[in-house]
Design a protein around this motif. Structure first.
Motif, PDB file in Angstrom:
ATOM      1  N   MET A 288      -1.164 -26.196 -14.315  1.00  0.00           N
ATOM      2  CA  MET A 288      -0.334 -26.111 -15.505  1.00  0.00           C
ATOM      3  C   MET A 288       1.152 -26.030 -15.200  1.00  0.00           C
ATOM      4  SD  MET A 288      -0.997 -22.137 -16.677  1.00  0.00           S
ATOM      5  CE  MET A 288       0.203 -22.006 -17.960  1.00  0.00           C
ATOM      6  N   VAL A 289       1.957 -26.362 -16.217  1.00  0.00           N
ATOM      7  CA  VAL A 289       3.386 -26.092 -16.253  1.00  0.00           C
ATOM      8  C   VAL A 289       3.663 -25.464 -17.612  1.00  0.00           C
ATOM      9  CG1 VAL A 289       4.076 -27.928 -14.658  1.00  0.00           C
ATOM     10  CG2 VAL A 289       4.019 -28.376 -17.120  1.00  0.00           C
ATOM     11  N   ILE A 290       4.745 -24.691 -17.690  1.00  0.00           N
ATOM     12  CA  ILE A 290       5.135 -24.017 -18.919  1.00  0.00           C
ATOM     13  C   ILE A 290       6.513 -24.517 -19.316  1.00  0.00           C
ATOM     14  CG2 ILE A 290       5.807 -21.784 -19.909  1.00  0.00           C
ATOM     15  CD1 ILE A 290       3.832 -20.458 -18.016  1.00  0.00           C
ATOM     16  N   THR A 291       6.726 -24.719 -20.604  1.00  0.00           N
ATOM     17  CA  THR A 291       8.081 -24.960 -21.080  1.00  0.00           C
ATOM     18  C   THR A 291       8.511 -23.762 -21.920  1.00  0.00           C
ATOM     19  OG1 THR A 291       7.410 -26.148 -23.083  1.00  0.00           O
ATOM     20  CG2 THR A 291       7.801 -27.468 -21.122  1.00  0.00           C
ATOM     21  N   VAL A 292       9.696 -23.273 -21.646  1.00  0.00           N
ATOM     22  CA  VAL A 292      10.300 -22.195 -22.427  1.00  0.00           C
ATOM     23  C   VAL A 292      11.607 -22.749 -22.970  1.00  0.00           C
ATOM     24  CG1 VAL A 292      11.186 -19.836 -22.411  1.00  0.00           C
ATOM     25  CG2 VAL A 292       9.256 -20.440 -20.937  1.00  0.00           C
ATOM     26  N   ASN A 293      11.666 -22.860 -24.290  1.00  0.00           N
ATOM     27  CA  ASN A 293      12.854 -23.421 -24.953  1.00  0.00           C
ATOM     28  C   ASN A 293      13.207 -24.806 -24.414  1.00  0.00           C
ATOM     29  OD1 ASN A 293      13.032 -21.024 -26.418  1.00  0.00           O
ATOM     30  ND2 ASN A 293      14.271 -20.081 -24.828  1.00  0.00           N
ATOM     31  N   GLY A 294      12.175 -25.594 -24.104  1.00  0.00           N
ATOM     32  CA  GLY A 294      12.364 -26.966 -23.657  1.00  0.00           C
ATOM     33  C   GLY A 294      12.578 -27.162 -22.168  1.00  0.00           C
ATOM     34  N   LEU A 295      12.716 -26.067 -21.401  1.00  0.00           N
ATOM     35  CA  LEU A 295      12.884 -26.180 -19.954  1.00  0.00           C
ATOM     36  C   LEU A 295      11.539 -25.990 -19.270  1.00  0.00           C
ATOM     37  CD1 LEU A 295      16.150 -24.084 -19.562  1.00  0.00           C
ATOM     38  CD2 LEU A 295      15.928 -26.562 -19.610  1.00  0.00           C
ATOM     39  N   VAL A 296      11.236 -26.817 -18.278  1.00  0.00           N
ATOM     40  CA  VAL A 296       9.934 -26.809 -17.611  1.00  0.00           C
ATOM     41  C   VAL A 296       9.946 -25.857 -16.416  1.00  0.00           C
ATOM     42  CG1 VAL A 296       8.256 -28.233 -16.377  1.00  0.00           C
ATOM     43  CG2 VAL A 296       9.517 -29.188 -18.313  1.00  0.00           C
ATOM     44  N   TYR A 297       8.877 -25.052 -16.311  1.00  0.00           N
ATOM     45  CA  TYR A 297       8.726 -24.103 -15.206  1.00  0.00           C
ATOM     46  C   TYR A 297       7.356 -24.295 -14.553  1.00  0.00           C
ATOM     47  CZ  TYR A 297      12.713 -21.808 -17.341  1.00  0.00           C
ATOM     48  OH  TYR A 297      13.953 -21.544 -17.867  1.00  0.00           O
ATOM     49  N   THR A 298       7.328 -24.166 -13.234  1.00  0.00           N
ATOM     50  CA  THR A 298       6.074 -24.223 -12.486  1.00  0.00           C
ATOM     51  C   THR A 298       5.745 -22.824 -11.981  1.00  0.00           C
ATOM     52  OG1 THR A 298       7.152 -24.676 -10.380  1.00  0.00           O
ATOM     53  CG2 THR A 298       6.559 -26.596 -11.739  1.00  0.00           C
ATOM     54  N   SER A 299       4.590 -22.676 -11.374  1.00  0.00           N
ATOM     55  CA  SER A 299       4.151 -21.357 -10.897  1.00  0.00           C
ATOM     56  C   SER A 299       5.080 -20.767  -9.845  1.00  0.00           C
ATOM     57  CB  SER A 299       2.730 -21.428 -10.354  1.00  0.00           C
ATOM     58  OG  SER A 299       2.668 -22.302  -9.257  1.00  0.00           O
ATOM     59  N   THR A 300       5.814 -21.607  -9.120  1.00  0.00           N
ATOM     60  CA  THR A 300       6.677 -21.110  -8.044  1.00  0.00           C
ATOM     61  C   THR A 300       8.093 -20.764  -8.492  1.00  0.00           C
ATOM     62  OG1 THR A 300       7.275 -23.359  -7.415  1.00  0.00           O
ATOM     63  CG2 THR A 300       5.392 -22.362  -6.270  1.00  0.00           C
ATOM     64  N   ASP A 301       8.426 -21.022  -9.759  1.00  0.00           N
ATOM     65  CA  ASP A 301       9.756 -20.674 -10.251  1.00  0.00           C
ATOM     66  C   ASP A 301       9.948 -19.161 -10.225  1.00  0.00           C
ATOM     67  OD1 ASP A 301      11.211 -23.111 -10.970  1.00  0.00           O
ATOM     68  OD2 ASP A 301       9.542 -23.433 -12.338  1.00  0.00           O
ATOM     69  N   THR A 302      11.159 -18.737  -9.911  1.00  0.00           N
ATOM     70  CA  THR A 302      11.441 -17.314  -9.758  1.00  0.00           C
ATOM     71  C   THR A 302      11.348 -16.557 -11.068  1.00  0.00           C
ATOM     72  OG1 THR A 302      12.894 -17.806  -7.911  1.00  0.00           O
ATOM     73  CG2 THR A 302      13.133 -15.651  -8.911  1.00  0.00           C
ATOM     74  N   TYR A 303      12.037 -17.005 -12.102  1.00  0.00           N
ATOM     75  CA  TYR A 303      12.112 -16.205 -13.320  1.00  0.00           C
ATOM     76  C   TYR A 303      10.884 -16.384 -14.212  1.00  0.00           C
ATOM     77  CZ  TYR A 303      13.988 -13.516 -17.116  1.00  0.00           C
ATOM     78  OH  TYR A 303      14.153 -12.561 -18.074  1.00  0.00           O
ATOM     79  N   PHE A 304      10.582 -17.596 -14.619  1.00  0.00           N
ATOM     80  CA  PHE A 304       9.431 -17.836 -15.490  1.00  0.00           C
ATOM     81  C   PHE A 304       8.245 -18.439 -14.733  1.00  0.00           C
ATOM     82  CE2 PHE A 304      12.281 -17.843 -19.402  1.00  0.00           C
ATOM     83  CZ  PHE A 304      11.749 -16.674 -19.901  1.00  0.00           C
ATOM     84  N   GLY A 305       8.104 -18.091 -13.460  1.00  0.00           N
ATOM     85  CA  GLY A 305       6.910 -18.481 -12.732  1.00  0.00           C
ATOM     86  C   GLY A 305       5.715 -17.753 -13.309  1.00  0.00           C
ATOM     87  N   PHE A 306       4.533 -18.074 -12.837  1.00  0.00           N
ATOM     88  CA  PHE A 306       3.330 -17.501 -13.433  1.00  0.00           C
ATOM     89  C   PHE A 306       2.144 -17.584 -12.477  1.00  0.00           C
ATOM     90  CE2 PHE A 306       3.904 -21.919 -14.593  1.00  0.00           C
ATOM     91  CZ  PHE A 306       2.711 -22.494 -14.179  1.00  0.00           C
ATOM     92  N   THR A 307       1.125 -16.827 -12.785  1.00  0.00           N
ATOM     93  CA  THR A 307      -0.174 -16.932 -12.122  1.00  0.00           C
ATOM     94  C   THR A 307      -1.211 -17.097 -13.224  1.00  0.00           C
ATOM     95  OG1 THR A 307      -0.459 -14.531 -12.148  1.00  0.00           O
ATOM     96  CG2 THR A 307       0.489 -15.490 -10.149  1.00  0.00           C
ATOM     97  N   PHE A 308      -2.360 -17.685 -12.876  1.00  0.00           N
ATOM     98  CA  PHE A 308      -3.403 -17.846 -13.894  1.00  0.00           C
ATOM     99  C   PHE A 308      -4.791 -17.642 -13.310  1.00  0.00           C
ATOM    100  CE2 PHE A 308      -2.347 -22.117 -12.346  1.00  0.00           C
ATOM    101  CZ  PHE A 308      -3.586 -22.626 -11.998  1.00  0.00           C
ATOM    102  N   THR A 309      -5.675 -17.160 -14.162  1.00  0.00           N
ATOM    103  CA  THR A 309      -7.092 -16.992 -13.843  1.00  0.00           C
ATOM    104  C   THR A 309      -7.877 -17.310 -15.108  1.00  0.00           C
ATOM    105  OG1 THR A 309      -6.609 -15.217 -12.276  1.00  0.00           O
ATOM    106  CG2 THR A 309      -8.871 -15.388 -13.051  1.00  0.00           C
ATOM    107  N   GLY A 310      -8.799 -18.250 -15.003  1.00  0.00           N
ATOM    108  CA  GLY A 310      -9.555 -18.638 -16.191  1.00  0.00           C
ATOM    109  C   GLY A 310      -8.621 -19.243 -17.215  1.00  0.00           C
ATOM    110  N   SER A 311      -8.621 -18.693 -18.423  1.00  0.00           N
ATOM    111  CA  SER A 311      -7.761 -19.203 -19.486  1.00  0.00           C
ATOM    112  C   SER A 311      -6.575 -18.274 -19.756  1.00  0.00           C
ATOM    113  CB  SER A 311      -8.571 -19.380 -20.773  1.00  0.00           C
ATOM    114  OG  SER A 311      -9.072 -18.131 -21.208  1.00  0.00           O
ATOM    115  N   ILE A 312      -6.341 -17.313 -18.860  1.00  0.00           N
ATOM    116  CA  ILE A 312      -5.271 -16.331 -19.024  1.00  0.00           C
ATOM    117  C   ILE A 312      -4.188 -16.570 -17.978  1.00  0.00           C
ATOM    118  CG2 ILE A 312      -4.709 -13.872 -18.930  1.00  0.00           C
ATOM    119  CD1 ILE A 312      -7.621 -13.351 -19.802  1.00  0.00           C
ATOM    120  N   PHE A 313      -2.939 -16.526 -18.402  1.00  0.00           N
ATOM    121  CA  PHE A 313      -1.851 -16.618 -17.440  1.00  0.00           C
ATOM    122  C   PHE A 313      -0.858 -15.487 -17.667  1.00  0.00           C
ATOM    123  CE2 PHE A 313      -0.349 -19.268 -20.917  1.00  0.00           C
ATOM    124  CZ  PHE A 313       1.009 -19.016 -20.997  1.00  0.00           C
ATOM    125  N   THR A 314      -0.241 -15.062 -16.561  1.00  0.00           N
ATOM    126  CA  THR A 314       0.748 -13.989 -16.587  1.00  0.00           C
ATOM    127  C   THR A 314       2.069 -14.539 -16.077  1.00  0.00           C
ATOM    128  OG1 THR A 314      -0.995 -12.379 -16.128  1.00  0.00           O
ATOM    129  CG2 THR A 314       1.279 -11.665 -15.761  1.00  0.00           C
TER     130      THR A 314
END
Length: 69
Positions: A26-52
């Motif tokens: 997955m990738v996330i967009t926040v206010n139109g900007l794209v973030y990947t799991s390795t991004d410092t500020y809006f990076g994330f981890t996921f398990t199943g259908s839940i992401f943090t």
């Protein structure tokens, strides 16, 4: 890929969100900007259908998730 608005409160403190299907990649967009799991500020981890996210989005932020399942 599936584009979805995740379930979860956007309030500046919550950083746990859910999508409809189990996430494969997955990738996330926040206010139109794209973030990947390795991004410092809006990076994330996921398990199943839940992401943090590393940091909680603010109340007026718009989040979209683009993911494969």
């Amino acid at each position: 890929m599936e584009i979805e608005i995740p379930t979860g409160t956007i309030n500046g403190t919550n950083n746990l969100f859910t999508v409809q299907h189990e996430i494969s990649d997955m990738v996330i967009t926040v206010n139109g900007l794209v973030y990947t799991s390795t991004d410092t500020y809006f990076g994330f981890t996921f398990t199943g259908s839940i992401f943090t996210m590393n940091n909680a989005p603010l109340t007026d932020d718009v989040i979209l998730v683009d993911y494969t399942y």
